[in-house]
Design a protein around this motif. Structure first.
Motif, short mmCIF file in Angstrom:
data_model
loop_
_atom_site.label_atom_id
_atom_site.label_comp_id
_atom_site.label_asym_id
_atom_site.label_seq_id
_atom_site.Cartn_x
_atom_site.Cartn_y
_atom_site.Cartn_z
N LEU A 342 0.84 -1.19 0.00
CA LEU A 342 0.00 0.00 0.00
C LEU A 342 0.88 1.24 0.00
N LEU A 343 0.34 2.33 -0.55
CA LEU A 343 1.06 3.60 -0.59
C LEU A 343 0.13 4.70 -0.10
N LEU A 344 0.61 5.47 0.88
CA LEU A 344 -0.14 6.60 1.42
C LEU A 344 0.35 7.88 0.77
N THR A 345 -0.58 8.72 0.31
CA THR A 345 -0.22 10.04 -0.21
C THR A 345 -1.10 11.09 0.43
N THR A 346 -0.54 12.29 0.63
CA THR A 346 -1.33 13.43 1.10
C THR A 346 -1.18 14.55 0.08
N SER A 347 -2.14 15.49 0.11
CA SER A 347 -2.15 16.47 -0.96
C SER A 347 -2.77 17.79 -0.53
N ARG A 348 -2.44 18.82 -1.28
CA ARG A 348 -3.06 20.13 -1.09
C ARG A 348 -4.52 20.15 -1.55
N ASP A 349 -4.98 19.08 -2.17
CA ASP A 349 -6.40 19.02 -2.54
C ASP A 349 -7.29 18.70 -1.34
N GLY A 350 -6.68 18.56 -0.14
CA GLY A 350 -7.45 18.33 1.08
C GLY A 350 -7.72 16.88 1.40
N THR A 351 -7.06 15.97 0.67
CA THR A 351 -7.29 14.55 0.91
C THR A 351 -5.99 13.81 1.19
N ALA A 352 -6.14 12.67 1.86
CA ALA A 352 -5.09 11.66 1.94
C ALA A 352 -5.66 10.43 1.27
N ARG A 353 -4.80 9.63 0.60
CA ARG A 353 -5.28 8.47 -0.13
C ARG A 353 -4.38 7.27 0.12
N ILE A 354 -5.00 6.10 0.14
CA ILE A 354 -4.26 4.85 0.27
C ILE A 354 -4.46 4.05 -1.02
N TRP A 355 -3.34 3.78 -1.71
CA TRP A 355 -3.38 3.11 -3.00
C TRP A 355 -2.94 1.67 -2.86
N ASP A 356 -3.65 0.77 -3.53
CA ASP A 356 -3.27 -0.64 -3.58
C ASP A 356 -2.29 -0.82 -4.74
N LEU A 357 -1.03 -1.09 -4.44
CA LEU A 357 0.00 -1.18 -5.47
C LEU A 357 -0.03 -2.51 -6.22
N LYS A 358 -0.73 -3.50 -5.66
CA LYS A 358 -0.80 -4.80 -6.32
C LYS A 358 -1.92 -4.85 -7.37
N GLU A 359 -2.87 -3.93 -7.25
CA GLU A 359 -3.99 -3.93 -8.18
C GLU A 359 -4.29 -2.49 -8.62
N SER A 360 -3.79 -2.13 -9.79
CA SER A 360 -3.89 -0.75 -10.26
C SER A 360 -5.33 -0.34 -10.59
N ARG A 361 -6.22 -1.31 -10.85
CA ARG A 361 -7.60 -0.98 -11.20
C ARG A 361 -8.44 -0.63 -9.97
N LYS A 362 -7.93 -0.90 -8.80
CA LYS A 362 -8.70 -0.68 -7.58
C LYS A 362 -8.64 0.79 -7.18
N LEU A 363 -9.81 1.38 -6.92
CA LEU A 363 -9.85 2.78 -6.50
C LEU A 363 -9.16 2.93 -5.15
N PRO A 364 -8.51 4.08 -4.92
CA PRO A 364 -7.87 4.29 -3.61
C PRO A 364 -8.90 4.58 -2.53
N ILE A 365 -8.54 4.30 -1.29
CA ILE A 365 -9.33 4.80 -0.16
C ILE A 365 -9.05 6.29 -0.04
N ILE A 366 -10.10 7.09 0.00
CA ILE A 366 -9.95 8.54 0.06
C ILE A 366 -10.38 9.03 1.44
N MET A 367 -9.49 9.71 2.14
CA MET A 367 -9.77 10.28 3.46
C MET A 367 -9.81 11.79 3.30
N GLU A 368 -11.00 12.38 3.45
CA GLU A 368 -11.19 13.76 3.01
C GLU A 368 -11.94 14.63 4.01
#
Length: 438
Positions: A342-368
């Protein structure tokens, strides 16, 4: 009686679901998403109903064979929003996952050697120590300065914090009582662009305003190991081979391999043969590189950019793996979870996201739920929880697994959906069941 009539109607019309059907019918994915959305748009004052609908959607999602690439995001967001209003502190306007706040922007959160505690820094000049297991407790002030803290980093052994000051120097702050007597707070007044610890050593690496890469020991002895003409936003040192990576404002990924070469090479010259040099630069575009992290297996470098995307870089082959798109503004922080999937990213768009690196088609979890830029984020050492902070001055906690949200709903509610509510929000063609059975 109503349940009996529903059963008779199902038999008479030959249009009803059994519990086994739920595992195979493609309509369940649509039902899960519909229930999740209805829970999301339901007003907060209907707290119980909002939570029970989200909880039942979770049950269908967990037990049924639903679409794996989409529905998990809807379920997570519905469960989070429902939990937000359970135990909401209206007097202080605090949701349950708002741990506390600084008096200014939260710039970094990091964990130390003890997984029960983490540290946060702020442009208010303070570093606070928080207890994960007691989120409502008053934090300990471990460091205070009149300077603006740009970011903090923790040494690999979790015993020393580094506070990097905006347009000034840095400070080394011992966090382990066993070494506090040996190492007092050390302040390095030399202005730096950024800095980082050297893995496994009592040394740190900084980039001066002039672009010199300086390696320093805690005893203040220094060594010049590189030179750059570019503005460096973040440094990352590969603990496997000592390679130094630098993310620059000009969009160039720079690296210095051991043995380090101090000479500075113009970018236009090195681009032709950078694979063969101990120093290389790779131009990834004109978008600023703001943050870097190396995967636990040492194979992948994750690069967050001003464009709002993330580049995954093959360290061994020195080539692009793929680009992850999704954020609407600058990526401010990035981190792999301990397993590296998994990869966690944060952004100036006001969200943090958790990406599944094993499955690129899967939408990230969005914490907003932050009300401003999200500038920092970190997995806890177990990888089960995420801590975030940003411009709204709050620190928030987020479970990675939505099962935590579902459990909390059942622990706090004392009722179930009525048959009438079930018929409206689930459907009279699906047999009634109790969401919180235990």
């Amino acid at each position: 009686m109503r349940f009996l009539l529903t059963t008779i109607l199902c038999v008479a019309t030959n249009f009803c679901f059994s519990q086994s059907d739920l595992k195979n019918d493609p309509k369940i994915t649509e039902l899960v998403m519909s229930m999740s959305q209805r829970s999301l748009v339901m007003p907060g004052y209907l707290t119980d109903l909002k939570a029970l609908i989200a909880r039942q959607a979770y049950e269908f999602w967990k037990n049924g064979e639903t679409e794996p690439y989409v529905s998990h995001l809807n379920v997570y967001q519905a469960l989070y929003e429902a939990n937000k209003y359970l135990g909401y502190d209206s007097a202080r306007n605090l949701a349950y996952n708002q741990v506390g706040f600084h008096s200014n922007t939260v710039t970094s959160v990091v964990f130390g050697a003890n997984p029960d505690y983490y540290y946060s820094s702020s442009s208010d000049g303070r570093i606070l120590k928080w207890n994960v297991k007691q989120p409502g407790s008053i934090p300990e002030v471990v460091y205070e300065s009149k300077k603006i803290i740009q970011s903090i980093e923790m040494s690999n052994d979790g015993k020393v914090l580094m506070a990097i000051f905006y347009q000034e120097g840095l400070a080394l702050i011992p966090t382990d009582q066993n070494i506090q007597e040996d190492i007092a707070v050390l302040e390095d007044p030399q202005p730096v662009q950024t800095a980082t610890f050297i893995p496994g050593e009592r040394k740190y690496l900084s980039v001066t305003k002039a672009g010199d890469l300086i390696l320093k020991g805690f005893d203040s002895k220094s060594e010049n190991v590189g030179k750059t003409a570019l503005k460096v936003n973040q440094l990352k040192v590969d603990e496997n081979n000592g390679t130094i990576y630098a993310g620059t404002d000009q969009g160039v990924l720079e690296a210095w391999e051991k043995p380090y070469e101090v000479k500075e090479s113009p970018i236009e010259d090195i681009m032709k043969n950078w694979r063969q040099q101990s120093y290389f630069g790779y131009e990834l575009g004109t978008f600023s590189i703001n943050c870097l992290d190396i995967s636990p297996d040492g194979n992948t470098l994750a690069i967050g950019r001003d464009r709002g995307d993330v580049i995954l870089w093959d360290i061994e082959n020195k080539e692009l793996i793929r680009i992850i798109y999704g954020h609407q503004s600058t990526v401010t922080d990035i981190q792999f979870n301990p397993k590296g999937n998994l990869l966690l990213t944060t952004s100036r768009d006001g969200t943090a996201r958790i990406w599944d690196l094993k499955e690129s088609r899967k939408l990230p979890i969005i914490m907003e739920d932050h009300q401003d830029w999200v500038l920092t984020g970190s997995f806890d050492p177990s990888g089960t929880q995420v801590i975030t902070g940003g411009g709204d001055e709050y620190i928030r906690t987020w479970p990675v697994d939505p099962a935590y949200f579902a459990f909390r709903i059942c622990a706090l509610l004392e009722r179930q959906l009525t048959q009438e509510e079930w018929d409206e929000f689930v459907g009279s063609d699906i047999p009634y069941e109790v969401a919180c059975s235990e």
